[in-house]
Design an enzyme around this catalytic site. Structure first.
Site, PDB file in Angstrom:
ATOM      1  N   ASP A  75       4.988   0.664  12.067  1.00  0.00           N
ATOM      2  CA  ASP A  75       3.768   0.007  11.586  1.00  0.00           C
ATOM      3  C   ASP A  75       3.659  -1.433  12.060  1.00  0.00           C
ATOM      4  OD1 ASP A  75       3.619   1.678   8.342  1.00  0.00           O
ATOM      5  OD2 ASP A  75       3.152   2.325  10.376  1.00  0.00           O
ATOM      6  N   CYS A 128      -4.934  11.904  12.447  1.00  0.00           N
ATOM      7  CA  CYS A 128      -5.598  10.613  12.555  1.00  0.00           C
ATOM      8  C   CYS A 128      -5.305  10.141  13.983  1.00  0.00           C
ATOM      9  CB  CYS A 128      -5.067   9.669  11.495  1.00  0.00           C
ATOM     10  SG  CYS A 128      -3.353   9.360  11.683  1.00  0.00           S
ATOM     11  N   ASP A 161       4.671  20.205   7.715  1.00  0.00           N
ATOM     12  CA  ASP A 161       5.624  21.322   7.628  1.00  0.00           C
ATOM     13  C   ASP A 161       6.877  20.977   6.828  1.00  0.00           C
ATOM     14  OD1 ASP A 161       5.880  19.603  10.002  1.00  0.00           O
ATOM     15  OD2 ASP A 161       7.664  20.769  10.429  1.00  0.00           O
ATOM     16  N   LEU A 162       7.334  19.725   6.932  1.00  0.00           N
ATOM     17  CA  LEU A 162       8.570  19.351   6.211  1.00  0.00           C
ATOM     18  C   LEU A 162       8.308  19.261   4.699  1.00  0.00           C
ATOM     19  CD1 LEU A 162      10.002  16.686   8.693  1.00  0.00           C
ATOM     20  CD2 LEU A 162      10.659  19.097   8.443  1.00  0.00           C
ATOM     21  N   ARG A 217      -8.489  -0.682   4.926  1.00  0.00           N
ATOM     22  CA  ARG A 217      -7.672   0.347   4.271  1.00  0.00           C
ATOM     23  C   ARG A 217      -6.315  -0.218   3.851  1.00  0.00           C
ATOM     24  NH1 ARG A 217      -6.231   5.160   7.610  1.00  0.00           N
ATOM     25  NH2 ARG A 217      -4.990   5.436   5.736  1.00  0.00           N
ATOM     26  N   LYS A 249       0.847  -1.213   0.000  1.00  0.00           N
ATOM     27  CA  LYS A 249       0.000   0.000   0.000  1.00  0.00           C
ATOM     28  C   LYS A 249       0.876   1.255   0.000  1.00  0.00           C
ATOM     29  CE  LYS A 249      -1.714   1.544   4.058  1.00  0.00           C
ATOM     30  NZ  LYS A 249      -1.513   2.941   4.460  1.00  0.00           N
ATOM     31  N   ASN A 250       1.896   1.277   0.865  1.00  0.00           N
ATOM     32  CA  ASN A 250       2.671   2.513   1.052  1.00  0.00           C
ATOM     33  C   ASN A 250       3.718   2.737  -0.033  1.00  0.00           C
ATOM     34  OD1 ASN A 250       1.079   3.007   3.217  1.00  0.00           O
ATOM     35  ND2 ASN A 250       2.608   2.450   4.756  1.00  0.00           N
ATOM     36  N   ARG A 282      -4.497  10.074   4.461  1.00  0.00           N
ATOM     37  CA  ARG A 282      -3.302  10.882   4.691  1.00  0.00           C
ATOM     38  C   ARG A 282      -2.425  10.884   3.453  1.00  0.00           C
ATOM     39  NH1 ARG A 282      -0.052  14.250   7.397  1.00  0.00           N
ATOM     40  NH2 ARG A 282       2.096  13.675   7.111  1.00  0.00           N
ATOM     41  N   ARG A 284       0.005  14.503  12.561  1.00  0.00           N
ATOM     42  CA  ARG A 284       0.433  14.345  11.156  1.00  0.00           C
ATOM     43  C   ARG A 284       0.674  15.708  10.471  1.00  0.00           C
ATOM     44  NH1 ARG A 284      -1.033   9.024  10.032  1.00  0.00           N
ATOM     45  NH2 ARG A 284       0.672   8.974   8.564  1.00  0.00           N
ATOM     46  N   PRO A 285       1.581  16.533  10.987  1.00  0.00           N
ATOM     47  CA  PRO A 285       1.880  17.812  10.335  1.00  0.00           C
ATOM     48  C   PRO A 285       2.514  17.593   8.953  1.00  0.00           C
ATOM     49  CG  PRO A 285       3.491  17.345  12.030  1.00  0.00           C
ATOM     50  CD  PRO A 285       2.444  16.277  12.139  1.00  0.00           C
TER      51      PRO A 285
HETATM   52  C1  EPZ Z   1       4.212   6.969   6.265  1.00  0.00           C
HETATM   53  O1  EPZ Z   1       3.442   7.993   6.876  1.00  0.00           O
HETATM   54  C2  EPZ Z   1       3.295   5.762   6.199  1.00  0.00           C
HETATM   55  N1  EPZ Z   1       2.122   6.079   5.380  1.00  0.00           N
HETATM   56  C3  EPZ Z   1       2.867   5.359   7.613  1.00  0.00           C
HETATM   57  O2  EPZ Z   1       2.091   4.163   7.498  1.00  0.00           O
HETATM   58  C4  EPZ Z   1       4.120   5.057   8.438  1.00  0.00           C
HETATM   59  O3  EPZ Z   1       3.731   4.762   9.763  1.00  0.00           O
HETATM   60  C5  EPZ Z   1       5.054   6.271   8.427  1.00  0.00           C
HETATM   61  O4  EPZ Z   1       5.361   6.638   7.054  1.00  0.00           O
HETATM   62  C6  EPZ Z   1       6.367   6.014   9.164  1.00  0.00           C
HETATM   63  O5  EPZ Z   1       7.007   4.924   8.604  1.00  0.00           O
HETATM   64  C7  EPZ Z   1       2.244   6.076   4.039  1.00  0.00           C
HETATM   65  O6  EPZ Z   1       3.299   5.807   3.488  1.00  0.00           O
HETATM   66  C8  EPZ Z   1       0.994   6.405   3.260  1.00  0.00           C
HETATM   67  P1  EPZ Z   1       6.275  10.390   8.334  1.00  0.00           P
HETATM   68  P2  EPZ Z   1       4.004   9.512   6.880  1.00  0.00           P
HETATM   69  O7  EPZ Z   1       6.129  11.637   7.539  1.00  0.00           O
HETATM   70  O8  EPZ Z   1       4.713   9.795   5.609  1.00  0.00           O
HETATM   71  C9  EPZ Z   1       6.448  13.734  11.652  1.00  0.00           C
HETATM   72  C10 EPZ Z   1       0.296   2.738   7.888  1.00  0.00           C
HETATM   73  O9  EPZ Z   1      -0.097   2.184   8.918  1.00  0.00           O
HETATM   74  N2  EPZ Z   1       6.331  14.682  10.540  1.00  0.00           N
HETATM   75  O10 EPZ Z   1       7.520   9.586   8.223  1.00  0.00           O
HETATM   76  O11 EPZ Z   1       2.901  10.420   7.273  1.00  0.00           O
HETATM   77  C11 EPZ Z   1       5.118  13.019  11.899  1.00  0.00           C
HETATM   78  O12 EPZ Z   1       4.302  13.804  12.736  1.00  0.00           O
HETATM   79  C12 EPZ Z   1       0.725   4.199   7.930  1.00  0.00           C
HETATM   80  O13 EPZ Z   1       0.380   2.188   6.758  1.00  0.00           O
HETATM   81  C13 EPZ Z   1       6.501  16.045  10.796  1.00  0.00           C
HETATM   82  O14 EPZ Z   1       6.741  16.444  11.929  1.00  0.00           O
HETATM   83  O15 EPZ Z   1       5.042   9.418   8.070  1.00  0.00           O
HETATM   84  C14 EPZ Z   1       5.531  11.738  12.567  1.00  0.00           C
HETATM   85  O16 EPZ Z   1       5.694  11.970  13.948  1.00  0.00           O
HETATM   86  C15 EPZ Z   1       0.516   4.795   9.304  1.00  0.00           C
HETATM   87  N3  EPZ Z   1       6.377  16.936   9.760  1.00  0.00           N
HETATM   88  C16 EPZ Z   1       6.888  11.444  11.934  1.00  0.00           C
HETATM   89  O17 EPZ Z   1       7.328  12.658  11.304  1.00  0.00           O
HETATM   90  C17 EPZ Z   1       6.117  16.526   8.481  1.00  0.00           C
HETATM   91  O18 EPZ Z   1       6.047  17.383   7.574  1.00  0.00           O
HETATM   92  C18 EPZ Z   1       6.858  10.343  10.883  1.00  0.00           C
HETATM   93  O19 EPZ Z   1       6.003  10.775   9.874  1.00  0.00           O
HETATM   94  C19 EPZ Z   1       5.942  15.141   8.245  1.00  0.00           C
HETATM   95  C20 EPZ Z   1       6.061  14.245   9.282  1.00  0.00           C
END
Ligand code: EPZ
Length: 425
Positions: free
Chosen positions: A308, A120, A128-129, A400, A25-26, A96, A125-126
């Site tokens: 995950d 969620c 900003d990056l 999902r 999925k991801n 997301r 889930r910010p």
């Molecule tokens: C991806 O989410 C996956 N989703 C998530 O899988 C997975 O848990 C996560 O990566 C971590 O491996 C998809 O690929 C669709 P992140 P993502 O940006 O991209 C912070 C599942 O169960 N952050 O690596 O949203 C954020 O708050 C889902 O399949 C910022 O601060 O994860 C979090 O604490 C759940 N600012 C951390 O980084 C930003 O701009 C990790 O988030 C972006 C993220």
């Protein structure tokens, strides 16, 4: 429509047999978004048929793409006529991953407006990056009530340092950079296997990316990308979920069509806990004829233990010998499954980012609710191992991210029924 369907699960004395793992999925979600960069026709094989995939298809269609499903797991996505640059809230709020269309649309259409992705249960889930990366490439960011718009006449390659190795931000910036002028370097990039799969896909389309899968990715912008044929990589988290299902039920399961390298952190942990694993280049056989020994687990960016898999591992620790401490470092609120597991008799105490799990000899079936995708999977696993019967509600979360989870488990000997109670529309 409130979804009243639930899984009715009875104790299983050892899952036995073989299971073939679906596409990831991801990996599929960013790759579907990346088709917007080509303006041509792309055929994707091994696409898991999940609600998240269907929702992403709807978002691409509302931009003007045309999508046909050729076989059960094959999509043909034609993005020649992208006419619109706004995605409606009712679509983007469902997943997301919808935010991943921002980078490709910015690069292709020079502007895009999306509702900010809802938080969620697992965290705020910010984004900003993501936005910091687009701004660094020269985009103008406008934030309004619940939406964000990014625009750029031209994207210019640059050096971007991510404060956190965010998977989504790495993917979004990577996709935008493929059509930017000049060279972009993403430092402290995420190194998850899904990033490498996306980079492989983009390079096949004609992009020039090196370093994907490491913490520094370099992109030399090109003028045009073309539609291609591509097969999505297997889902390492689905694979890991079945590995834990076998260990929890003292089973013997052969997990097929996978890339064992992608789930090494879990393999290592299960071996430490006393499970018996046989690994080939595309299968892992998991046997556990005795109760596992509890070990501590800490979630980290790849190649650390995947967040995950945290909920599923917490369920396994609930039935292991001894006490294990689970530390969740990625998301701020990813212990919703704990309260539900405790209702099944688990002995778990959450202290901030840690859950202290005292292994018990057994769990007892009862009614529980899934709060998110992986928490739901963890509750299904707990139901397979618990005495009596378990009803897992809110299974739309599970649908999902898991293709036919109940059917695959039934084929391994599980007693699991999907009870449809949502009134027909
Ligand atoms: C991806 O989410 C996956 N989703 C998530 O899988 C997975 O848990 C996560 O990566 C971590 O491996 C998809 O690929 C669709 P992140 P993502 O940006 O991209 C912070 C599942 O169960 N952050 O690596 O949203 C954020 O708050 C889902 O399949 C910022 O601060 O994860 C979090 O604490 C759940 N600012 C951390 O980084 C930003 O701009 C990790 O988030 C972006 C993220």
């Amino acid at each position: 429509m409130e979804n009243k369907d639930f899984f009715l699960i009875k104790k299983c004395d050892g899952l036995r047999g073989e299971v073939s793992i679906s596409g990831c999925k991801n990996a599929a979600l960013p790759i579907m978004a990346a088709t917007l960069l080509s303006g041509g026709k792309t055929t994707l094989k091994n696409v898991p048929m999940l609600s998240d995939i269907r929702n992403m298809s709807e978002i691409l269609t509302c931009f003007g793409a045309s999508i046909t499903q050729k076989n059960k797991n094959e999509l043909i996505i034609d993005t020649e006529n992208i006419l619109h640059t706004i995605a409606p809230y009712d679509l983007t709020c469902k997943l997301r991953g919808s935010f991943l269309v921002m980078g490709p649309m910015l690069a292709r259409m020079k502007k895009v407006r999306l509702s900010l992705p809802g938080g969620c249960p697992i965290g705020s889930r910010p984004v900003d990056l993501h936005l910091k990366g687009f701004a660094a490439l020269g985009a103008t960011i406008t934030k309004g009530a619940g939406f964000v718009e990014v625009k750029a006449e031209e994207l210019i390659g640059t050096k971007i340092y991510l404060d956190f190795p965010s998977v989504g931000a790495t993917e979004n910036i990577l996709m935008a950079a493929t059509l930017a002028k000049g060279k972009t370097t993403i430092e402290n990039a995420a190194a998850e296997p899904e990033i490498a799969d996306l980079a492989n896909f983009l390079n096949k389309m004609g992009a020039r990316i090196t370093g994907a899968g490491t913490d520094t990715i370099t992109v030399n912008g090109v003028d045009k990308l073309k539609g291609i044929k591509y097969s999505i990589m297997p889902d390492r988290i689905e694979a890991g979920t079945f590995m834990i299902a076998s260990a929890m039920t003292n089973g013997d399961v052969l997990i097929k069509d996978i890339i064992p390298e992608h789930i090494k952190p879990l393999t290592a942990k299960l071996l430490e806990m006393g499970a018996d694993l046989e690994i080939t280049n595309d299968t892992i056989r998991v046997r556990a004829d005795k109760i596992c020994t509890a070990k501590d687990v800490k979630t980290l960016p790849f190649p650390g233990f995947p967040t995950d898999m945290q909920a599923q591992m917490t369920a396994l620790l609930s039935l292991s010998k001894g006490t294990g401490i689970v530390t969740e470092t990625i998301f701020e609120n990813r212990f919703m499954h704990v309260a539900e597991l405790c209702r099944m008799g688990a002995q778990i105490k959450v202290e901030g980012h840690c859950a202290v799990v005292e292994g018990k000899r057994s769990l007892s079936g009862t009614k529980v609710s899934a709060s998110d995708l992986r928490a739901g999977a963890a509750l299904v696993l707990a139901g397979l191992a618990a005495k009596g019967q378990t009803q897992v509600f809110n299974i739309h979360h599970i649908d999902r991210g898991y293709e036919n989870l109940d059917i695959k488990l039934k084929n391994l000997g599980a007693q699991i029924e999907r009870i449809e109670r949502t009134p027909l529309q």
